[in-house]
Scaffold this motif. Structure first.
Motif, PDB file in Angstrom:
ATOM      1  N   VAL A  91       0.836  -1.206   0.000  1.00 35.98           N
ATOM      2  CA  VAL A  91       0.000   0.000   0.000  1.00 35.98           C
ATOM      3  C   VAL A  91       0.866   1.249   0.000  1.00 35.98           C
ATOM      4  O   VAL A  91       0.638   2.182  -0.784  1.00 35.98           O
ATOM      5  N   MET A  92       1.884   1.283   0.866  1.00 37.79           N
ATOM      6  CA  MET A  92       2.736   2.470   0.939  1.00 37.79           C
ATOM      7  C   MET A  92       3.504   2.687  -0.349  1.00 37.79           C
ATOM      8  O   MET A  92       3.701   3.824  -0.778  1.00 37.79           O
ATOM      9  N   GLY A  93       3.907   1.586  -0.986  1.00 36.81           N
ATOM     10  CA  GLY A  93       4.604   1.706  -2.266  1.00 36.81           C
ATOM     11  C   GLY A  93       3.721   2.382  -3.304  1.00 36.81           C
ATOM     12  O   GLY A  93       4.142   3.316  -3.999  1.00 36.81           O
ATOM     13  N   LEU A  94       2.460   1.922  -3.380  1.00 42.35           N
ATOM     14  CA  LEU A  94       1.526   2.517  -4.340  1.00 42.35           C
ATOM     15  C   LEU A  94       1.289   3.993  -4.028  1.00 42.35           C
ATOM     16  O   LEU A  94       1.286   4.851  -4.921  1.00 42.35           O
ATOM     17  N   VAL A  95       1.109   4.298  -2.732  1.00 45.67           N
ATOM     18  CA  VAL A  95       0.813   5.677  -2.348  1.00 45.67           C
ATOM     19  C   VAL A  95       1.998   6.583  -2.674  1.00 45.67           C
ATOM     20  O   VAL A  95       1.818   7.669  -3.239  1.00 45.67           O
ATOM     21  N   CYS A  96       3.199   6.138  -2.326  1.00 44.17           N
ATOM     22  CA  CYS A  96       4.380   6.969  -2.604  1.00 44.17           C
ATOM     23  C   CYS A  96       4.553   7.167  -4.102  1.00 44.17           C
ATOM     24  O   CYS A  96       4.871   8.281  -4.550  1.00 44.17           O
ATOM     25  N   ALA A  97       4.315   6.103  -4.889  1.00 48.94           N
ATOM     26  CA  ALA A  97       4.407   6.245  -6.339  1.00 48.94           C
ATOM     27  C   ALA A  97       3.411   7.283  -6.825  1.00 48.94           C
ATOM     28  O   ALA A  97       3.719   8.117  -7.681  1.00 48.94           O
ATOM     29  N   GLY A  98       2.187   7.248  -6.255  1.00 53.20           N
ATOM     30  CA  GLY A  98       1.165   8.217  -6.641  1.00 53.20           C
ATOM     31  C   GLY A  98       1.571   9.637  -6.316  1.00 53.20           C
ATOM     32  O   GLY A  98       1.426  10.556  -7.139  1.00 53.20           O
ATOM     33  N   ILE A  99       2.127   9.822  -5.092  1.00 49.26           N
ATOM     34  CA  ILE A  99       2.532  11.169  -4.681  1.00 49.26           C
ATOM     35  C   ILE A  99       3.620  11.685  -5.614  1.00 49.26           C
ATOM     36  O   ILE A  99       3.558  12.825  -6.107  1.00 49.26           O
ATOM     37  N   VAL A 100       4.615  10.835  -5.865  1.00 43.06           N
ATOM     38  CA  VAL A 100       5.725  11.261  -6.735  1.00 43.06           C
ATOM     39  C   VAL A 100       5.206  11.609  -8.126  1.00 43.06           C
ATOM     40  O   VAL A 100       5.558  12.637  -8.704  1.00 43.06           O
ATOM     41  N   ALA A 101       4.315  10.756  -8.658  1.00 49.99           N
ATOM     42  CA  ALA A 101       3.780  11.001  -9.999  1.00 49.99           C
ATOM     43  C   ALA A 101       3.045  12.328 -10.058  1.00 49.99           C
ATOM     44  O   ALA A 101       3.225  13.125 -10.992  1.00 49.99           O
ATOM     45  N   LEU A 102       2.224  12.599  -9.043  1.00 46.70           N
ATOM     46  CA  LEU A 102       1.455  13.846  -9.055  1.00 46.70           C
ATOM     47  C   LEU A 102       2.367  15.054  -8.917  1.00 46.70           C
ATOM     48  O   LEU A 102       2.193  16.062  -9.617  1.00 46.70           O
ATOM     49  N   LEU A 103       3.373  14.963  -8.028  1.00 43.47           N
ATOM     50  CA  LEU A 103       4.274  16.104  -7.848  1.00 43.47           C
ATOM     51  C   LEU A 103       5.073  16.365  -9.119  1.00 43.47           C
ATOM     52  O   LEU A 103       5.254  17.511  -9.536  1.00 43.47           O
ATOM     53  N   VAL A 104       5.530  15.277  -9.759  1.00 49.53           N
ATOM     54  CA  VAL A 104       6.301  15.436 -10.995  1.00 49.53           C
ATOM     55  C   VAL A 104       5.431  16.038 -12.080  1.00 49.53           C
ATOM     56  O   VAL A 104       5.860  16.935 -12.812  1.00 49.53           O
ATOM     57  N   SER A 105       4.187  15.592 -12.184  1.00 45.47           N
ATOM     58  CA  SER A 105       3.321  16.127 -13.232  1.00 45.47           C
ATOM     59  C   SER A 105       3.017  17.590 -12.977  1.00 45.47           C
ATOM     60  O   SER A 105       2.924  18.385 -13.919  1.00 45.47           O
ATOM     61  N   THR A 106       2.868  17.971 -11.693  1.00 46.51           N
ATOM     62  CA  THR A 106       2.667  19.393 -11.387  1.00 46.51           C
ATOM     63  C   THR A 106       3.880  20.196 -11.821  1.00 46.51           C
ATOM     64  O   THR A 106       3.755  21.255 -12.449  1.00 46.51           O
ATOM     65  N   PHE A 107       5.058  19.676 -11.501  1.00 46.75           N
ATOM     66  CA  PHE A 107       6.292  20.370 -11.844  1.00 46.75           C
ATOM     67  C   PHE A 107       6.416  20.528 -13.358  1.00 46.75           C
ATOM     68  O   PHE A 107       6.753  21.597 -13.859  1.00 46.75           O
ATOM     69  N   LEU A 108       6.112  19.447 -14.096  1.00 46.25           N
ATOM     70  CA  LEU A 108       6.200  19.514 -15.560  1.00 46.25           C
ATOM     71  C   LEU A 108       5.189  20.502 -16.118  1.00 46.25           C
ATOM     72  O   LEU A 108       5.487  21.270 -17.034  1.00 46.25           O
ATOM     73  N   ASN A 109       3.987  20.493 -15.568  1.00 48.41           N
ATOM     74  CA  ASN A 109       2.950  21.418 -16.025  1.00 48.41           C
ATOM     75  C   ASN A 109       3.390  22.863 -15.825  1.00 48.41           C
ATOM     76  O   ASN A 109       3.198  23.710 -16.693  1.00 48.41           O
ATOM     77  N   LYS A 110       4.021  23.067 -14.676  1.00 51.44           N
ATOM     78  CA  LYS A 110       4.484  24.429 -14.379  1.00 51.44           C
ATOM     79  C   LYS A 110       5.533  24.865 -15.382  1.00 51.44           C
ATOM     80  O   LYS A 110       5.495  25.985 -15.893  1.00 51.44           O
ATOM     81  N   LYS A 111       6.473  23.945 -15.665  1.00 54.61           N
ATOM     82  CA  LYS A 111       7.529  24.288 -16.620  1.00 54.61           C
ATOM     83  C   LYS A 111       6.919  24.583 -17.981  1.00 54.61           C
ATOM     84  O   LYS A 111       7.301  25.543 -18.654  1.00 54.61           O
ATOM     85  N   ARG A 112       5.942  23.738 -18.368  1.00 49.35           N
ATOM     86  CA  ARG A 112       5.333  23.915 -19.679  1.00 49.35           C
ATOM     87  C   ARG A 112       4.581  25.229 -19.760  1.00 49.35           C
ATOM     88  O   ARG A 112       4.663  25.968 -20.729  1.00 49.35           O
ATOM     89  N   SER A 113       3.851  25.561 -18.710  1.00 56.18           N
ATOM     90  CA  SER A 113       3.073  26.802 -18.746  1.00 56.18           C
ATOM     91  C   SER A 113       4.000  28.004 -18.684  1.00 56.18           C
ATOM     92  O   SER A 113       3.729  29.030 -19.295  1.00 56.18           O
ATOM     93  N   LYS A 114       5.142  27.855 -17.983  1.00 53.79           N
ATOM     94  CA  LYS A 114       6.107  28.963 -17.932  1.00 53.79           C
ATOM     95  C   LYS A 114       6.684  29.192 -19.322  1.00 53.79           C
ATOM     96  O   LYS A 114       6.846  30.327 -19.773  1.00 53.79           O
ATOM     97  N   LYS A 115       6.967  28.071 -20.017  1.00 55.33           N
ATOM     98  CA  LYS A 115       7.534  28.183 -21.375  1.00 55.33           C
ATOM     99  C   LYS A 115       6.540  28.860 -22.308  1.00 55.33           C
ATOM    100  O   LYS A 115       6.890  29.760 -23.067  1.00 55.33           O
ATOM    101  N   SER A 116       5.276  28.469 -22.254  1.00 54.17           N
ATOM    102  CA  SER A 116       4.306  29.076 -23.163  1.00 54.17           C
ATOM    103  C   SER A 116       4.031  30.514 -22.766  1.00 54.17           C
ATOM    104  O   SER A 116       3.764  31.358 -23.614  1.00 54.17           O
ATOM    105  N   ALA A 117       4.184  30.832 -21.486  1.00 61.30           N
ATOM    106  CA  ALA A 117       4.032  32.233 -21.064  1.00 61.30           C
ATOM    107  C   ALA A 117       5.158  33.073 -21.637  1.00 61.30           C
ATOM    108  O   ALA A 117       4.943  34.188 -22.089  1.00 61.30           O
ATOM    109  N   ASP A 118       6.379  32.492 -21.649  1.00 61.12           N
ATOM    110  CA  ASP A 118       7.514  33.203 -22.262  1.00 61.12           C
ATOM    111  C   ASP A 118       7.249  33.433 -23.745  1.00 61.12           C
ATOM    112  O   ASP A 118       7.512  34.513 -24.273  1.00 61.12           O
ATOM    113  N   GLU A 119       6.726  32.400 -24.422  1.00 54.85           N
ATOM    114  CA  GLU A 119       6.449  32.544 -25.855  1.00 54.85           C
ATOM    115  C   GLU A 119       5.401  33.612 -26.092  1.00 54.85           C
ATOM    116  O   GLU A 119       5.484  34.408 -27.018  1.00 54.85           O
ATOM    117  N   GLU A 120       4.420  33.639 -25.233  1.00 61.11           N
ATOM    118  CA  GLU A 120       3.363  34.644 -25.359  1.00 61.11           C
ATOM    119  C   GLU A 120       3.949  36.038 -25.195  1.00 61.11           C
ATOM    120  O   GLU A 120       3.611  36.958 -25.934  1.00 61.11           O
TER     121      GLU A 120
END
Lengths: 635, 218
Positions: B156-185
């Motif tokens: 259970v803890m393995g699954l939960v930690c994997a979920g947390i890491v996945a969500l945090l990484v996706s947030t980080f990637l989304n932020k980078k992507r939106s920052k890049k498109s904001a720069d382009e704008e």
């Protein structure tokens, strides 16, 4: 108009603090604004249902039903549901949807002097979150332990003596395997609240996993919660149905149902019945926590909150009755098993003593046989110390709260074939019920924290929820000590009762008399749902519901302060072991009780007084203001 | 001659049982209770002479196993106090000397050793074949190397930690992507009007103008 009341407290500046209808319409059309939104209506409904339907529906309502006259309890329950539950629910939904703010900001907007109500809600949500997640940790522990055959609570551990004879552990033999597993192997409970007993490492692990699961579901607010509720809100119903089918096929289930639903109309004359029904409706709806206001603030402005309130109330009531039915089929089974064992034991003793052939005494002729044997050999029969076997006694044993889930039900499960499967299903159900309620509790903590701007603006949602969960986990370590269960019972009695009643009452009064019913709230509802709320809503909001809440609060307050402060402890040294022993609280507990119940309750007037002083003193310089407040307080 | 023989026979017939009766007491032996109907329900067998013979034979077997080959026989097992309950008392005599009893403790140990075989012979259990005074040896619970709950916890803890890491990484990637498109704008904002808002409106789309905007930040 007949119902318009001139009673409205002055509330200057309200229009500046809230968005007008035109602005709201514009917001809705442009879909602008940073406020999160529900992906679809189903998510919102499932989240609210999950918040309302919790562990109380499973382990409090069936007990109340059975102890207050069975089927007759439905009458006060349904009456108070309609007069108290539904109006309050509609009120919270409507005010959240209209003002589009979290629970703290809503009260600050209605009137800055009412900010205390928001503070009280936040404090109560925080205190309840702390101990509620510990219960989920216990559920997880049992869940983890369900993956073995035979289940660890089905038999006592065995010691081998030096002489080669084997003996069950003494504590287990005196009580029962399920009691021993709960009190010793799970809680490792101390004999009284003074002795902390140290942290129990296995429970610390379970607590960490409970908070970790909660964190992963709340990490981005309703964005993640909304997905999680598809499972956590629906799975309990599936499991309850499976258990119902399984339960009805077990021997003795019908006697449980008969016991539950047999009406005793005399109970209706007992005021305690109505009081308990009212309290159960209030707590069962998770009102005054602030979570429901937050959830409905993420709705679109024209969402039909009246319909939502009615639907959710009906679902909540139905779930309570459904869960009670399922629980009592299993309890009836267990009680019948215990009764059969008891009677079988007596019959065996009689057969052995009098050397009668087997089959001479059966369950059907037991009474006659006992009578005839007593007539012929009374002294021998007396010396046997036969137990009295009464089915009703077994049916009333320990059937509420943690005792129901972790002792009675687990014992019943060990007697069913394929026990590990039923155990896993049961604890998954409890876990989902608890987790979905925790979503609402944690929402009632996180949103006010963001409104109060305690965290720096640069922190992301993930960071805020992470830090909150971590802090709560650390404080929650109180409950995984040896004496943790006693602390939890303390928190449960005092943190989640009186302050909620006060907050709920203030909420109603605040919306009806401070925000204003006639010119504002009614108009808002016309704008949002298209029609003015009818006379039922008017009557309940203005008079009936606040009155009921006031009565319940007064009764609760009086009974709480007048009763002796005892707690029940598991003490193997006590003479009455394995019955739990009543012990008085130590004197320093009163400080804790004051913190738990007093501080949230006093926050309501306290914030108003503080604000009044601040306003009065803020004309001069900063240092002058501080002196001014000090002087005012000393008067 | 014949009368002497009959007298001796009568004496033997009368004396032997009384001697064996004198030997067979509950203090020197053990009481046994069988609950056949409880254990087997509809498949219960009748308790009769043959079953008793079988029981004596089983006990003799137990004594032989424990003593390591001493020739115990059915005649060494003496039974008395039979009741309709199906309970009786038995004692064990030594094969070498039938008037001497085997000590209780030896009998107890012998039965404990072969308890499972005795139970199985009669299709009964420790509870339904009750030797009064001999407590059944409780089976020790299964000992696991790793407790099963730790395994479930780990999963259970393995699954939960994997979920947390996945969500945090996706947030980080989304932020980078939106920052890049904001720069382009930002780069594409000519005189305060977004390129995107010009596209699709009436008017010619001048490719050259757009490229210039990227190079010359106005």
């Amino acid at each position: 108009m007949g119902w318009s009341t001139k009673l409205k407290l002055p509330n200057p500046g309200l229009d500046e603090r809230i968005l007008s209808h035109a602005q709201l319409e514009k917001l809705e059309v442009e879909e602008a604004g940073e406020r999160p939104k529900w992906d679809n209506k189903a998510q919102y409904m499932l989240t609210c249902v999950g918040f309302c339907v919790g562990l109380g529906n499973v382990w409090r309502f069936p007990y109340l039903c059975q102890s207050h006259g069975g089927g007759a309890f439905m009458i006060p329950f349904l009456i108070l549901l309609v007069l108290e539950g539904i109006p309050l629910l509609h009120l919270e939904f409507a005010i959240g949807q209209r003002l589009r703010k979290g629970s703290m900001d809503v009260w600050r907007t209605i009137n800055p002097y009412m900010m205390g109500v928001g503070l009280a809600s936040m404090c109560v949500s925080l205190l309840v979150s702390l101990y509620y997640n510990t219960i989920i940790a216990w559920v997880l522990w049992y869940f983890f332990n369900s993956f073995q055959e035979p289940l660890p609570w089905s038999q006592c551990p065995v010691n081998a003596n030096r002489s080669g004879t084997t003996k069950q552990v003494w504590e287990c033999e005196r009580s029962s395997p399920v009691d021993y597993f709960w009190y010793r192997k799970t809680l490792n409970i101390t004999t009284d609240i003074d002795q902390t007993g140290g942290l129990q490492w296995w429970m610390v692990l379970c607590l960490i996993s409970a908070w970790a699961v909660l964190y992963v579901c709340c990490i981005r607010g309703i964005e993640t919660t909304g997905k999680a509720v598809y499972v956590t809100s629906t799975l309990p119903y599936v499991v309850l149905t499976i258990f119902l089918i399984r339960g009805l096929t077990l021997k003795g289930s019908v006697s449980g149902l008969v016991f539950l639903f047999t009406p005793d109309l005399n109970e209706l004359a007992n005021p305690a019945t109505w009081l308990d029904a009212g309290a159960q409706v209030f707590y069962s709806f998770s009102l005054a926590f602030g979570g429901l206001i937050s959830f409905s603030s993420y709705n679109s402005i024209h969402n039909n909150c009246e319909q939502d309130a009615v639907i959710i109330s009906i679902i909540n009531a139905f779930t309570s009755v459904f869960a009670a039915t399922v629980i009592y089929t299993i309890i009836g089974f267990r009680a019948t098993q215990r009764f059969d064992d008891c009677l079988g034991g007596n019959i065996l003793t009689l057969l052995n003593t009098f050397d009668l052939p087997e089959g001479n005494i059966t369950e059907s002729n037991y009474d006659l046989a006992l009578e005839s044997l007593n007539a012929t050999n009374p002294d021998i029969v007396n010396r046997l110390n036969l137990q009295t076997c009464d089915l009703n006694t077994f049916l009333t044993e320990g059937v509420e709260g943690t005792g129901l889930a972790f002792i009675v039900f687990t014992e019943a499960i060990t007697k069913m074939p394929l026990a590990p499967l039923w155990s896993v299903l049961f604890f998954v159900m409890l876990f989902c019920l608890g987790l979905s309620s925790m979503f609402g509790n944690i929402e009632g903590v996180l949103t006010p924290l963001q409104d109060l701007k305690i965290f720096p603006k640069s922190w992301t949602k993930e960071a805020i929820s992470g830090v909150t969960c971590l802090l709560c986990c650390c404080i929650g370590l109180i409950f995984v000590q040896g004496s943790g269960n006693y602390w939890l019972a303390l928190f449960d009695s005092f943190a989640g009762s009186i302050p909620l009643l006060i907050t709920g009452f203030c909420e109603m009064v605040g919306v009806v008399y401070v925000y204003g019913m006639d010119s504002r709230f009614n108009e808002d509802l016309v704008f949002m749902i298209g029609h003015k709320p009818n006379i039922f809503w008017q009557a309940t909001w203005r008079v009936i519901s606040p009155l009921i809440m006031l009565v319940i609060f007064l009764f609760y307050f009086v009974t709480t302060i007048s009763k002796e402060f005892f707690y029940i402890a598991w003490d193997p040294e006590s003479a009455k072991f394995p019955t739990l022993e009543q012990k008085p609280y130590p004197t320093w507990i009163y400080v804790i009780i004051f913190i738990l119940a007093g501080i949230p309750s006093l926050a309501v007037p306290g914030a108003a007084i503080f604000r009044a002083l601040w306003k009065r003193c803020s004309v001069g310089e900063e240092s002058d203001s501080v002196h001014c407040i000090k002087n005012s307080l000393l008067i | 001659m014949w009368t002497v023989w009959t007298v001796w026979m009568v004496w033997m017939v009368c004396l032997v049982p009384t001697t064996s009766e004198a030997l067979c007491t509950e203090d020197d032996g053990y009481k046994v209770r069988l609950s056949i109907k409880t254990a087997l329900g509809g498949d219960a067998y009748e308790w009769n002479e043959s079953e008793m013979f079988f029981f004596k034979a089983t006990l003799a077997f137990a004594m032989r196993t424990y003593s390591g080959g001493e020739q115990y026989d059915v005649s060494n097992i003496l039974v008395c106090d039979e009741t309709l309950r199906v309970s009786f008392v038995f004692v064990v005599t030594k094969p070498s000397n039938t008037s001497e009893l085997v000590p209780r403790t030896e009998v107890e140990n012998a039965i404990k050793k072969s308890r499972h075989r005795i139970n199985s012979a009669f299709l009964l259990t420790d509870q339904t074949l009750d030797f009064v005074g001999i407590n059944p040896t409780l089976a020790a619970p299964i000992q696991y190397d790793t407790p099963p709950w730790l395994i479930a916890f780990g999963v259970v803890m393995g699954l939960v930690c994997a979920g947390i890491v996945a969500l945090l990484v996706s947030t980080f990637l989304n932020k980078k992507r939106s920052k890049k498109s904001a720069d382009e704008e930002e780069a594409g904002r000519g005189n305060g009007i977004l390129c995107e808002s010009i596209r699709g409106k009436d008017g010619l789309f001048n490719q050259g103008l757009v490229d210039d905007d990227r190079l010359t930040k106005l």
